[in-house]
Motif scaffolding. Structure first.
Motif, PDB file in Angstrom:
ATOM      1  N   PHE A 426       0.843  -1.192   0.000  1.00 19.84           N
ATOM      2  CA  PHE A 426       0.000   0.000   0.000  1.00 19.84           C
ATOM      3  C   PHE A 426       0.880   1.244   0.000  1.00 19.84           C
ATOM      4  O   PHE A 426       1.849   1.343   0.754  1.00 19.84           O
ATOM      5  N   GLY A 427       0.524   2.201  -0.852  1.00 20.35           N
ATOM      6  CA  GLY A 427       1.316   3.421  -0.909  1.00 20.35           C
ATOM      7  C   GLY A 427       0.469   4.631  -1.236  1.00 20.35           C
ATOM      8  O   GLY A 427      -0.659   4.528  -1.736  1.00 20.35           O
ATOM      9  N   VAL A 428       1.010   5.783  -0.961  1.00 23.62           N
ATOM     10  CA  VAL A 428       0.380   7.065  -1.262  1.00 23.62           C
ATOM     11  C   VAL A 428       1.271   7.798  -2.258  1.00 23.62           C
ATOM     12  O   VAL A 428       2.501   7.765  -2.147  1.00 23.62           O
ATOM     13  N   TYR A 429       0.667   8.434  -3.250  1.00 26.47           N
ATOM     14  CA  TYR A 429       1.458   9.121  -4.259  1.00 26.47           C
ATOM     15  C   TYR A 429       0.868  10.496  -4.558  1.00 26.47           C
ATOM     16  O   TYR A 429      -0.315  10.749  -4.392  1.00 26.47           O
ATOM     17  N   TYR A 430       1.754  11.378  -5.010  1.00 23.46           N
ATOM     18  CA  TYR A 430       1.377  12.713  -5.462  1.00 23.46           C
ATOM     19  C   TYR A 430       2.230  13.036  -6.692  1.00 23.46           C
ATOM     20  O   TYR A 430       3.428  12.764  -6.700  1.00 23.46           O
ATOM     21  N   GLU A 431       1.634  13.613  -7.699  1.00 20.28           N
ATOM     22  CA  GLU A 431       2.408  14.086  -8.842  1.00 20.28           C
ATOM     23  C   GLU A 431       1.684  15.241  -9.511  1.00 20.28           C
ATOM     24  O   GLU A 431       0.455  15.292  -9.537  1.00 20.28           O
ATOM     25  N   ALA A 432       2.481  16.166 -10.062  1.00 17.20           N
ATOM     26  CA  ALA A 432       1.917  17.341 -10.730  1.00 17.20           C
ATOM     27  C   ALA A 432       2.900  17.837 -11.780  1.00 17.20           C
ATOM     28  O   ALA A 432       4.120  17.746 -11.603  1.00 17.20           O
ATOM     29  N   ASP A 433       2.360  18.336 -12.886  1.00 15.95           N
ATOM     30  CA  ASP A 433       3.166  18.906 -13.967  1.00 15.95           C
ATOM     31  C   ASP A 433       2.463  20.146 -14.509  1.00 15.95           C
ATOM     32  O   ASP A 433       1.232  20.155 -14.626  1.00 15.95           O
ATOM     33  N   PHE A 434       3.243  21.162 -14.859  1.00 14.59           N
ATOM     34  CA  PHE A 434       2.652  22.334 -15.491  1.00 14.59           C
ATOM     35  C   PHE A 434       3.647  22.935 -16.479  1.00 14.59           C
ATOM     36  O   PHE A 434       4.868  22.810 -16.324  1.00 14.59           O
TER      37      PHE A 434
END
Length: 523
Positions: A426-434
């Motif tokens: 089980f894991g938590v992830y965050y990602e963002a691109d602009f």
């Protein structure tokens, strides 16, 4: 060999017929570059000036029923303080298509890159494909930070065949092949094979349809100074039925998939196996007078392993309600619930995941969406875990005024990865691109970009918590004879393995010469 044969056949066929054209575009670039951390180190940060001289070209051969594009750039990297790292770089890409009939098409592409650049190489921890595991929300990645300037090459190829034999009846077949070869003996090489096929057939047009398919994946990893060679393979057949009681308003979809995998573990050099059965059911109801849509999903994953203590049953369900307020604005609420029941000593848990969002369609192909949620992982004995999730996508490039544009995408949430040689749990992830661009004058364009990525897996023996941040800005001067560009990039990696931590500032300027119009040859 396969792709060389195809391109030869394509060229010979084009040269024997009238109506084809050849478009040739040469180019030449000189790219000086400065970095303050040549070896991506967190201790010995070494500055270096690198100049890359690169001639290249792109050639296109086009005809009514077929076409091909070949792009090649040869680069020579000159190191100011460390000339022993001077290297020839190769970057080539071949792609093409053949349309046998109006509804039958073959596409292929091959990409080859040889370089010594000590960039961070993102490699998927396991090969994922929509056909293989359609229920996966996110694929965790493993970062390999190159600490030397020894060269490596990658070659990725795929060939796809599509045949449409009805209004919505389609048969697809694809084969993908990938190679990663490193001169550095401390980094493992990799070879990947992934054939797949699927078919969609409407037994009763717009009412009853069937889907079926299968895929096979094999990954082979070479030995390094620290780890022996190992491999992993899996096969995944699947089948589904959908029935619309009232076309485009009320329907039900069912699917069942089976996965059987085997791998040689590099930790104990023994063969292990796993298998899973995943039936699912979806129900869609659209109440047209009030522009409402109700959707419910339920799936059950049965996981069985060579080590019975890893066996589990996983239930996932969700219900969502959306409403169109106008032709362009749509809002929705969603609730998802998951129950993980381990048969061994692993800790059971449940997940509560509500969210709310809105979609704004500016044009037919430019949607803007944003959703916000908050999920809680209720563990049987350990403290609960909770986090906010934000998901947004403005679709393609969003125009800002007459001279600017912006693109933005973000996703976050949780991932459950319990299959394969490198299962993460089980894991938590965050990602963002602009990316944002603006034309200050007719020939001057500025841009700013950034990305953020975080993976956190706490169920591993050693908690993994990697965070990567990058931001950059550039300015381009475009003239008829070519382009001059200046850019700056800052990148930092905060890894669970402290030896992988690093930060780097990179400044680059480039002069590229290329004719304003390509050279055209017609037959």
């Amino acid at each position: 060999i396969c792709f060389l044969t195809l391109i030869c056949l394509l060229l010979s066929a084009a040269s024997s017929q009238a109506g084809y054209q050849v478009i040739f575009t040469p180019r030449f670039s000189v790219t000086p570059e400065y970095t303050d951390n040549l070896f991506s180190s967190n201790e010995d940060e070494e500055q270096e000036y690198i100049t890359v001289i690169s001639p290249g070209f792109t050639v296109q051969i086009l005809e009514k029923t077929r076409g091909a594009t070949l792009s090649y750039d040869l680069g020579y990297s000159c190191y100011d303080s460390s000339p022993e790292f001077n290297t020839l770089r190769h970057n080539s890409q071949l792609s093409g298509w053949i349309r046998f009939t109006r509804h039958t098409r073959l596409e292929f592409q091959n990409r080859f890159v040889l370089t010594e650049e000590s960039v961070t190489k993102l490699e998927e921890s396991e090969t994922e494909d929509e056909v293989v595991k359609p229920e996966k929300q996110y694929v965790a990645e493993k970062e390999t930070v190159r600490k030397t300037k020894e060269y490596y090459y990658t070659n990725d190829a795929d060939i796809a065949f599509t045949h449409q034999f009805g209004e919505s009846d389609v048969f697809n077949m694809k084969y993908a092949y990938g190679i990663l070869e490193n001169e550095d003996p401390t980094i493992e090489d990799r070879t990947t094979h992934n054939p797949a096929a699927d078919v969609t057939y409407w037994i009763m047009p717009k009412q009853l349809s069937m889907t079926a398919g299968a895929s096979y994946t094999r990954d082979e990893f070479s030995s390094t100074e620290e780890d022996p060679s190992y491999w992993e393979e899996s096969v995944n057949p699947h089948m589904g039925l959908s029935y619309w009681f009232k076309p485009d308003e009320f329907g039900i979809e069912t699917e069942i998939s089976y996965t059987s995998g085997e791998y040689l573990s590099k930790s104990d050099m023994l063969k292990h196996w796993y298998e899973s059965i995943n039936p699912s059911l979806s129900l869609v109801y659209k109440y047209v007078p009030y522009h409402l849509e109700l959707e419910g999903n339920l799936s059950h994953t049965i996981g069985r392993f060579s080590d019975p203590s890893d066996d589990f049953d996983n239930w996932n369900g969700s219900v969502s309600l959306s409403k169109k307020f106008t032709k362009k604005i749509e809002g929705f609420v969603r609730y998802a619930h998951a129950i993980m029941d381990f048969k061994g000593n692993n800790e059971n848990y449940s997940i509560y995941d509500p969210s709310v969002g809105i979609t704004y369609t500016v044009a037919e192909d430019t949607p803007l969406s944003l959703s916000v949620g908050y999920f809680v992982r209720d563990r049987q004995t350990s403290p609960d875990e909770a986090a906010m999730s934000v998901n947004g996508d403005i679709g393609k490039t969003w125009p800002v005024g007459r001279y600017g544009s912006i693109s933005f995408k973000t996703s976050s949430g949780y991932d459950e990865d319990y299959f394969g040689a490198e299962k993460m749990g089980f894991g938590v992830y965050y990602e963002a691109d602009f990316t944002a661009k603006y034309a200050f004058y007719k020939d001057i364009i500025g841009d700013v970009s950034g990305s953020y990525k975080k993976d956190k897996f706490k169920d591993l023996e050693i908690t993994r918590d990697d965070e990567t941040k990058e931001i950059g800005a550039g300015l381009s001067f475009q003239k008829k004879w070519g382009t001059i560009r200046f850019d700056y990039t800052y990148r930092t990696l905060d890894s669970t393995l402290s030896e992988n931590d690093y930060e780097e500032n990179r400044i680059r300027w480039q002069i590229m010469l290329s004719p304003s119009r390509p050279i055209r040859l017609f037959q």
